[in-house]
Enzyme design. Structure first.
Site, PDB file in Angstrom:
ATOM      1  CD  GLU A  48      -2.660  -0.948   2.464  1.00 35.67           C
ATOM      2  OE1 GLU A  48      -2.655   0.395   3.199  1.00 35.67           O
ATOM      3  OE2 GLU A  48      -3.418  -1.715   2.985  1.00 35.67           O
ATOM      4  CG  ASP A  59      -3.062   7.789   9.093  1.00 36.79           C
ATOM      5  OD1 ASP A  59      -3.238   6.739   8.784  1.00 36.79           O
ATOM      6  OD2 ASP A  59      -2.757   8.515   8.091  1.00 36.79           O
TER       7      ASP A  59
END
Length: 267
Positions: A48, A59
């Site tokens: 990814e 995140d």
């Protein structure tokens, strides 16, 4: 190789796929390209390629810090395409993970076209819901890209069904509620989330958020089709290429060991 072909291969081998994440441009564009290639050389089946973003609300601190470093070192969105192109030219497989705002600002059709031209296979959009996709599904489909959406432990059965129906390539199951980050133990909801998703789709299901060790990778490979590792690879990338290769090898051994013992992958 398409994502469908990738999962057909791992299923035939009785194991899950190992998917590694790294922001493009971390710590520099050239470094990121080398690291992603090392991840694939050392056991990852798929990478990814993350798009560094200034407001990464999903995140954790490890990936936020890496994205900030990449941006301060001059990352531009065009670097995502050159990174994917490098991976593809080396025989690797890559999808892109991105918040939707950079795609929207770049232009959904243009982004899809440029990623497909670079050799990308699909896009993971963690903050996009398929019933309000701003034309992304149509653009991705026209470019031949897989559309990878997320489900979470809190997702309703209706939401899982809708998300799975709009997805292609694989469905991304978040192991926990909250932000990304390596964890000492797997969430108690991880296997349940995958099991709930399986009731609504025949797509492969990848589990992410929290995996950092071979033991955890083996555990996840017992009930999911893909083991997705992000923060642990970012941490290793901040140390050395040797650390990245060692982590990939360790995780790959875990995935392959569990798959061989259980033969439950994809069932």
């Amino acid at each position: 190789m398409s994502l469908q072909a990738l999962f057909e291969t791992t299923r035939s081998e009785g194991r899950g796929a190992l998917v590694g994440y790294l922001p493009a441009g971390y710590p520099t564009v050239a470094d990121g390209k080398r690291t992603l290639t090392a991840m694939l050389d050392s056991g990852c089946d798929l990478v990814e390629v993350g798009v560094p973003y200034s407001d990464p609300v999903m995140d954790g601190p490890t990936i936020q810090a890496a994205a900030d470093t990449a941006l301060r070192n001059g990352f531009r969105l065009a670097d995502v395409f050159s990174t994917v192109e490098t991976v593809a030219a080396a025989g690797g497989r890559a999808v892109v993970m991105t918040y939707f705002n950079p795609v929207h600002r770049y232009g959904v059709e243009r982004f899809a076209r440029d990623l497909a031209s670079a050799g990308g296979l699909g896009v993971i959009t963690p903050d996009l819901v398929p019933d309000d996709d701003a034309g992304w599904c149509a653009a991705a489909g026209a470019a031949g890209l897989d559309r990878i959406f997320l489900v979470a432990p809190s997702s309703s059965e209706e939401r899982i069904a809708l998300t799975a129906n709009a997805s292609s390539g694989f469905l991304y199951a978040a192991a926990v509620m909250g932000v990304t980050g390596a964890r000492a133990t797997l969430s108690d909801t991880a296997a349940e989330t995958v099991a709930r998703a399986r009731r609504h789709t025949q797509l492969p299901i990848g589990l992410g958020l929290g995996v950092r060790s071979a033991q955890q990778a083996a555990e996840v490979a017992g009930f999911a089709d893909a083991v997705i590792v992000g923060s642990a690879f970012v941490t290793a990338a901040g140390e050395s290429e040797a650390a990245v290769r060692a982590l990939a090898g360790e995780l790959a051994a875990g995935v392959r060991g569990q798959g061989a013992m259980t033969s439950t992958v994809g069932k």
